[in-house]
Scaffold this motif. Structure first.
Motif, PDB file in Angstrom:
ATOM      1  N   ARG A   1      22.009   4.528  52.463  1.00 21.10           N
ATOM      2  CA  ARG A   1      20.711   4.265  53.087  1.00 21.10           C
ATOM      3  C   ARG A   1      19.613   4.403  52.034  1.00 21.10           C
ATOM      4  N   PHE A   2      18.574   3.608  52.184  1.00 16.83           N
ATOM      5  CA  PHE A   2      17.466   3.669  51.222  1.00 16.83           C
ATOM      6  C   PHE A   2      16.210   3.141  51.899  1.00 16.83           C
ATOM      7  N   THR A   3      15.083   3.832  51.711  1.00 13.91           N
ATOM      8  CA  THR A   3      13.810   3.423  52.305  1.00 13.91           C
ATOM      9  C   THR A   3      12.882   2.895  51.226  1.00 13.91           C
ATOM     10  N   LEU A   4      12.265   1.762  51.508  1.00 11.25           N
ATOM     11  CA  LEU A   4      11.402   1.087  50.539  1.00 11.25           C
ATOM     12  C   LEU A   4      10.162   0.579  51.263  1.00 11.25           C
ATOM     13  N   THR A   5       9.008   0.687  50.606  1.00 11.23           N
ATOM     14  CA  THR A   5       7.756   0.147  51.151  1.00 11.23           C
ATOM     15  C   THR A   5       7.486  -1.209  50.521  1.00 11.23           C
ATOM     16  N   LEU A   6       7.316  -2.236  51.363  1.00 13.47           N
ATOM     17  CA  LEU A   6       7.129  -3.602  50.889  1.00 13.47           C
ATOM     18  C   LEU A   6       5.786  -4.163  51.359  1.00 13.47           C
ATOM     19  N   ASP A   7       5.209  -5.047  50.546  1.00 10.04           N
ATOM     20  CA  ASP A   7       4.022  -5.790  50.960  1.00 10.04           C
ATOM     21  C   ASP A   7       4.448  -6.923  51.889  1.00 10.04           C
ATOM     22  N   PRO A   8       3.528  -7.473  52.685  1.00 11.08           N
ATOM     23  CA  PRO A   8       3.861  -8.643  53.496  1.00 11.08           C
ATOM     24  C   PRO A   8       4.394  -9.773  52.620  1.00 11.08           C
ATOM     25  N   GLY A   9       5.442 -10.456  53.095  1.00  7.10           N
ATOM     26  CA  GLY A   9       6.038 -11.541  52.322  1.00  7.10           C
ATOM     27  C   GLY A   9       7.483 -11.781  52.717  1.00  7.10           C
ATOM     28  N   GLU A  10       8.145 -12.650  51.945  1.00  6.48           N
ATOM     29  CA  GLU A  10       9.540 -13.016  52.177  1.00  6.48           C
ATOM     30  C   GLU A  10      10.420 -12.318  51.139  1.00  6.48           C
TER      31      GLU A  10
ATOM     32  N   SER B   1      35.169   0.344  38.355  1.00 10.40           N
ATOM     33  CA  SER B   1      35.187  -0.957  39.028  1.00 10.40           C
ATOM     34  C   SER B   1      33.978  -1.098  39.938  1.00 10.40           C
ATOM     35  N   GLN B   2      33.790  -2.317  40.427  1.00  9.03           N
ATOM     36  CA  GLN B   2      32.680  -2.592  41.337  1.00  9.03           C
ATOM     37  C   GLN B   2      33.066  -3.725  42.266  1.00  9.03           C
ATOM     38  N   THR B   3      32.492  -3.737  43.449  1.00  6.91           N
ATOM     39  CA  THR B   3      32.759  -4.810  44.396  1.00  6.91           C
ATOM     40  C   THR B   3      31.899  -6.019  44.058  1.00  6.91           C
ATOM     41  N   GLU B   4      32.180  -7.116  44.751  1.00  7.71           N
ATOM     42  CA  GLU B   4      31.257  -8.239  44.725  1.00  7.71           C
ATOM     43  C   GLU B   4      30.002  -7.828  45.498  1.00  7.71           C
ATOM     44  N   PHE B   5      28.882  -8.491  45.216  1.00  3.24           N
ATOM     45  CA  PHE B   5      27.696  -8.256  46.022  1.00  3.24           C
ATOM     46  C   PHE B   5      27.948  -8.725  47.449  1.00  3.24           C
ATOM     47  N   SER B   6      27.302  -8.050  48.377  1.00  2.41           N
ATOM     48  CA  SER B   6      27.396  -8.426  49.787  1.00  2.41           C
ATOM     49  C   SER B   6      26.781  -9.805  50.021  1.00  2.41           C
ATOM     50  N   THR B   7      26.903 -10.299  51.245  1.00  2.00           N
ATOM     51  CA  THR B   7      26.141 -11.485  51.632  1.00  2.00           C
ATOM     52  C   THR B   7      24.651 -11.165  51.528  1.00  2.00           C
ATOM     53  N   LEU B   8      23.812 -12.186  51.490  1.00  2.00           N
ATOM     54  CA  LEU B   8      22.372 -12.007  51.357  1.00  2.00           C
ATOM     55  C   LEU B   8      21.724 -11.941  52.732  1.00  2.00           C
ATOM     56  N   ASN B   9      20.873 -10.955  52.928  1.00  2.00           N
ATOM     57  CA  ASN B   9      20.077 -10.886  54.151  1.00  2.00           C
ATOM     58  C   ASN B   9      18.624 -11.208  53.837  1.00  2.00           C
ATOM     59  N   HIS B  10      18.047 -12.048  54.663  1.00  2.00           N
ATOM     60  CA  HIS B  10      16.649 -12.441  54.492  1.00  2.00           C
ATOM     61  C   HIS B  10      15.767 -11.554  55.366  1.00  2.00           C
ATOM     62  N   LEU B  11      14.606 -11.177  54.845  1.00  2.00           N
ATOM     63  CA  LEU B  11      13.698 -10.269  55.539  1.00  2.00           C
ATOM     64  C   LEU B  11      12.264 -10.768  55.395  1.00  2.00           C
ATOM     65  N   THR B  12      11.517 -10.723  56.477  1.00  2.00           N
ATOM     66  CA  THR B  12      10.110 -11.108  56.455  1.00  2.00           C
ATOM     67  C   THR B  12       9.260  -9.919  56.875  1.00  2.00           C
ATOM     68  N   ILE B  13       8.276  -9.571  56.045  1.00  2.00           N
ATOM     69  CA  ILE B  13       7.304  -8.532  56.391  1.00  2.00           C
ATOM     70  C   ILE B  13       6.011  -9.236  56.794  1.00  2.00           C
ATOM     71  N   ILE B  14       5.591  -9.001  58.034  1.00  2.00           N
ATOM     72  CA  ILE B  14       4.418  -9.667  58.589  1.00  2.00           C
ATOM     73  C   ILE B  14       3.186  -8.782  58.396  1.00  2.00           C
ATOM     74  N   PRO B  15       2.062  -9.352  57.951  1.00  2.00           N
ATOM     75  CA  PRO B  15       0.845  -8.542  57.798  1.00  2.00           C
ATOM     76  C   PRO B  15       0.476  -7.836  59.100  1.00  2.00           C
ATOM     77  N   SER B  16       0.061  -6.586  58.968  1.00  2.00           N
ATOM     78  CA  SER B  16      -0.248  -5.789  60.142  1.00  2.00           C
ATOM     79  C   SER B  16      -1.393  -4.841  59.829  1.00  2.00           C
ATOM     80  N   SER B  17      -1.879  -4.177  60.838  1.00  2.00           N
ATOM     81  CA  SER B  17      -2.967  -3.213  60.674  1.00  2.00           C
ATOM     82  C   SER B  17      -2.507  -2.031  59.817  1.00  2.00           C
ATOM     83  N   LEU B  18      -3.372  -1.561  58.935  1.00  2.00           N
ATOM     84  CA  LEU B  18      -3.064  -0.373  58.134  1.00  2.00           C
ATOM     85  C   LEU B  18      -2.833   0.837  59.041  1.00  2.00           C
TER      86      LEU B  18
END
Length: 319
Positions: free
Chosen positions: A90-99, A111-128
């Motif tokens: 688990r990891f928490t990150l603060t992002l600006d609005p965007g894709e 050793s290492q695994t392959e990267f996972s599938t890609l997940n798309h995320l949208t941050i919508i502008p909101s009130s501070l």
């Protein structure tokens, strides 16, 4: 006693499990074929919260995970937002609005695994006012012996300043807060005046809005060393057989002890095992040869890293 076929089969199975477990302790498993499954945020998730909690399934035998976050996507990278190696899933990150797009792979020492599938995320502008600042460091419940500490926190989109409060009474009295100031940046250096427990929090502000207060983090300042211990067994100059049970008094504020064992010259450490860091006030010494004189002494350490003065130097002779 002759084993029946079923008993023999069970015995061989149990033996193979023990063997495989033992091998695993010495040979690091290859995890390259194991998948990483992303849990949250799900693909194409949209959020008005700037704080995003990333979560994925654990991979057996992984030691850590590499999380990558880019904007707007891995096929057209406009910016690398995060590329970090962490032990948790688990990891928490603060992002600006965007894709954004994110992915994870598991790793261990070989050793290492392959990267996972890609997940798309949208941050919508909101009130501070709907947002919360994430505190970076020092982490919650830190205990330190460094009088000067740098408080750090994450940025929030549209914030122009940050309001920092530091207290010793958990903000119970708003008129008597130790530190109450507004600064443009995301860090502040403070020198603790005395040994005490402190609490701190931050909120983001703009000309028209202010965010929620962050979580309250605790930090303890302790620059006082524990009391020195007294060696209790064996008695000084005792002639004693191996293994020698070394024992000393407990120090009330100590969390660990550092045991020093020296050769007959009383200054050369007996082996690379010393000084030994222990969480008990006893130690079984099984080295050395008959007629050899061994010297020893102990110091106490507290949770902040303060070390007491060394105990008196004593010796014993191996029988």
């Amino acid at each position: 006693m002759k084993l029946k076929p079923a008993q023999l089969l069970f015995f061989l199975f149990a033996l193979s499990m023990v063997f495989l477990s033992a091998c695993k302790d010495f040979i690091e498993p290859n995890i390259s074929k194991r998948p990483v499954t992303l849990k949250a945020p799900s693909d194409k998730y949209q959020s008005t919260s700037y704080n995003v909690n990333f979560w994925w399934d654990e991979v057996e035998d992984a030691l850590y995970y590499r999380l990558q976050v880019v904007t707007p996507g891995f096929d057209t990278i406009g910016g690398l937002v995060e590329d970090t190696l962490i032990k948790s899933n688990r990891f928490t990150l603060t992002l600006d609005p965007g894709e954004y797009q994110w992915r994870v792979r598991a790793e261990n020492g070989s050793s290492q695994t392959e990267f996972s599938t890609l997940n798309h995320l949208t941050i919508i502008p909101s009130s501070l006012a709907a947002q919360t600042v994430i505190l970076s460091s020092p982490s919650n419940n830190t205990v330190t012996n460094q009088s000067s500490t740098v408080f750090k926190w994450g940025a929030l989109f549209s914030a122009t300043s940050y309001h920092l409060q530091l207290d010793t009474n958990n903000f119970a009295d708003a008129s008597h807060i130790l530190i109450d100031l507004t600064i443009p940046g995301q860090q502040y250096t403070y020198k603790f005046p005395k040994d005490q427990n402190y609490q701190w929090r931050v909120r983001a502000e703009s000309a028209t809005e202010q965010s929620k207060w962050s979580a309250v983090n605790n930090i303890g300042f302790d620059a006082t060393a524990p009391a020195a211990v007294i060696l209790s067994s064996p008695q000084n100059n005792a002639v004693i057989s191996k293994p020698v049970g070394l024992q000393w008094t407990k120090s009330a504020t100590a969390s660990n002890y550092k045991l020093y064992v020296y050769k007959a010259d009383s200054t050369t450490l007996y082996s690379t095992a010393f000084p030994a860091l222990l969480n008990t006030n006893t130690y079984s010494f099984a080295q050395g040869s008959s007629g050899e004189r061994i010297y020893w002494q102990v110091s106490a350490l507290d949770g902040a890293g303060n070390e007491s003065a060394l105990s008196a130097l004593q010796s014993f002779v191996l029988q």
